[in-house]
Motif scaffolding. Sequence first.
Motif, mmCIF file in Angstrom:
data_model
loop_
_atom_site.group_PDB
_atom_site.id
_atom_site.type_symbol
_atom_site.label_atom_id
_atom_site.label_comp_id
_atom_site.label_asym_id
_atom_site.label_seq_id
_atom_site.Cartn_x
_atom_site.Cartn_y
_atom_site.Cartn_z
ATOM 1 N N ASP A 87 -28.970 -9.961 -12.632
ATOM 2 C CA ASP A 87 -28.301 -9.878 -11.325
ATOM 3 C C ASP A 87 -28.073 -11.251 -10.693
ATOM 4 O O ASP A 87 -27.157 -11.403 -9.881
ATOM 5 C CB ASP A 87 -29.131 -9.047 -10.333
ATOM 6 N N LYS A 88 -28.913 -12.214 -11.023
ATOM 7 C CA LYS A 88 -28.773 -13.547 -10.402
ATOM 8 C C LYS A 88 -28.188 -14.576 -11.373
ATOM 9 O O LYS A 88 -27.164 -15.180 -11.087
ATOM 10 C CB LYS A 88 -30.135 -14.046 -9.880
ATOM 11 N N HIS A 89 -28.848 -14.761 -12.512
ATOM 12 C CA HIS A 89 -28.380 -15.811 -13.428
ATOM 13 C C HIS A 89 -27.009 -15.475 -14.005
ATOM 14 O O HIS A 89 -26.079 -16.292 -13.950
ATOM 15 C CB HIS A 89 -29.398 -16.048 -14.552
ATOM 16 N N LEU A 90 -26.860 -14.277 -14.579
ATOM 17 C CA LEU A 90 -25.557 -13.923 -15.164
ATOM 18 C C LEU A 90 -24.478 -13.852 -14.078
ATOM 19 O O LEU A 90 -23.363 -14.345 -14.269
ATOM 20 C CB LEU A 90 -25.653 -12.596 -15.937
ATOM 21 N N GLN A 91 -24.833 -13.273 -12.933
ATOM 22 C CA GLN A 91 -23.849 -13.194 -11.838
ATOM 23 C C GLN A 91 -23.347 -14.587 -11.451
ATOM 24 O O GLN A 91 -22.163 -14.771 -11.144
ATOM 25 C CB GLN A 91 -24.483 -12.505 -10.620
ATOM 26 N N THR A 92 -24.222 -15.579 -11.466
ATOM 27 C CA THR A 92 -23.827 -16.948 -11.113
ATOM 28 C C THR A 92 -22.810 -17.495 -12.113
ATOM 29 O O THR A 92 -21.825 -18.128 -11.723
ATOM 30 C CB THR A 92 -25.074 -17.853 -11.040
ATOM 31 N N TYR A 93 -23.046 -17.247 -13.404
ATOM 32 C CA TYR A 93 -22.067 -17.699 -14.407
ATOM 33 C C TYR A 93 -20.710 -17.015 -14.179
ATOM 34 O O TYR A 93 -19.658 -17.655 -14.292
ATOM 35 C CB TYR A 93 -22.566 -17.415 -15.829
ATOM 36 N N VAL A 94 -20.737 -15.722 -13.878
ATOM 37 C CA VAL A 94 -19.494 -14.984 -13.627
ATOM 38 C C VAL A 94 -18.772 -15.581 -12.414
ATOM 39 O O VAL A 94 -17.562 -15.868 -12.460
ATOM 40 C CB VAL A 94 -19.796 -13.474 -13.400
ATOM 41 N N ASN A 95 -19.499 -15.802 -11.333
ATOM 42 C CA ASN A 95 -18.888 -16.345 -10.112
ATOM 43 C C ASN A 95 -18.321 -17.748 -10.350
ATOM 44 O O ASN A 95 -17.211 -18.059 -9.907
ATOM 45 C CB ASN A 95 -19.920 -16.425 -8.980
ATOM 46 N N ASN A 96 -19.101 -18.590 -11.039
ATOM 47 C CA ASN A 96 -18.648 -19.963 -11.302
ATOM 48 C C ASN A 96 -17.392 -19.967 -12.167
ATOM 49 O O ASN A 96 -16.459 -20.739 -11.928
ATOM 50 C CB ASN A 96 -19.740 -20.769 -12.015
ATOM 51 N N LEU A 97 -17.389 -19.119 -13.193
ATOM 52 C CA LEU A 97 -16.226 -19.071 -14.086
ATOM 53 C C LEU A 97 -14.982 -18.625 -13.316
ATOM 54 O O LEU A 97 -13.909 -19.236 -13.451
ATOM 55 C CB LEU A 97 -16.517 -18.124 -15.262
ATOM 56 N N ASN A 98 -15.119 -17.597 -12.488
ATOM 57 C CA ASN A 98 -13.971 -17.133 -11.700
ATOM 58 C C ASN A 98 -13.480 -18.234 -10.759
ATOM 59 O O ASN A 98 -12.268 -18.437 -10.605
ATOM 60 C CB ASN A 98 -14.339 -15.878 -10.909
#
Length: 208
Positions: free
Chosen positions: A33-44
């Motif tokens: 919920d935190k680490h993977l979500q951060t990668y998703v947000n940064n990539l977008n």
Amino acid sequence: MKNKYPYELQPLPYDYSFLEPHISSTTMKFHHDKHLQTYVNNLNALLADEEELQKLTLEELLCNKEQLPVDKATAISNNAGGVYNHNFFFNSLTSPNSSELKGELKNAVIDAFGSVDAFFEEFGKAAATQFGSGWAWLVLDDNNKLSIIKTANQDTTLQNNLKPLLAIDVWEHAYYLDYQNRRPDYIKEFSNIINWDVVSDRYNGKNI
Ligand code: MN3
């Protein structure tokens, strides 16, 4: 899974507690919920103004680093790798001792490494000796040969034309809440929660 911009957080294919006692629900919650979500947000965010790159799949972004704008190439690769590697990793796991290595893949592992125990030893050694953050992988090359490699940070195996079959995340965030500094203990416990059915399907050509 939606595999293009805008990227979405792919739900875990099981409950947070599914991997206990080997990986705690707290670790899974933070990791997903935190680490993977951060990668998703940064990539977008990195792709928000990049219309051409928005048309590419995640794999295409990772395999064509030379197409990326120079000033953003490293950041895009790191965050695209973070999304790819984590989805791959979470899909590789299942409840303790519910899946076993068997059939064609088991024979291939024995052919490549000498025995199943020897495979675990080599895989564990790669995972333990990755200096700092990164991953260890079981991969298949163009000649259908199995091998074990490690990658740093969020590098993937795709740039090297190696098809990934299994991965272990050895970033501290993957194990620190449960094992603190004892990375070898985490690696040992990891062998109980491998989804060999998924690894077999990948060996037989599926993209999971
Ligand atoms: Mn991770």
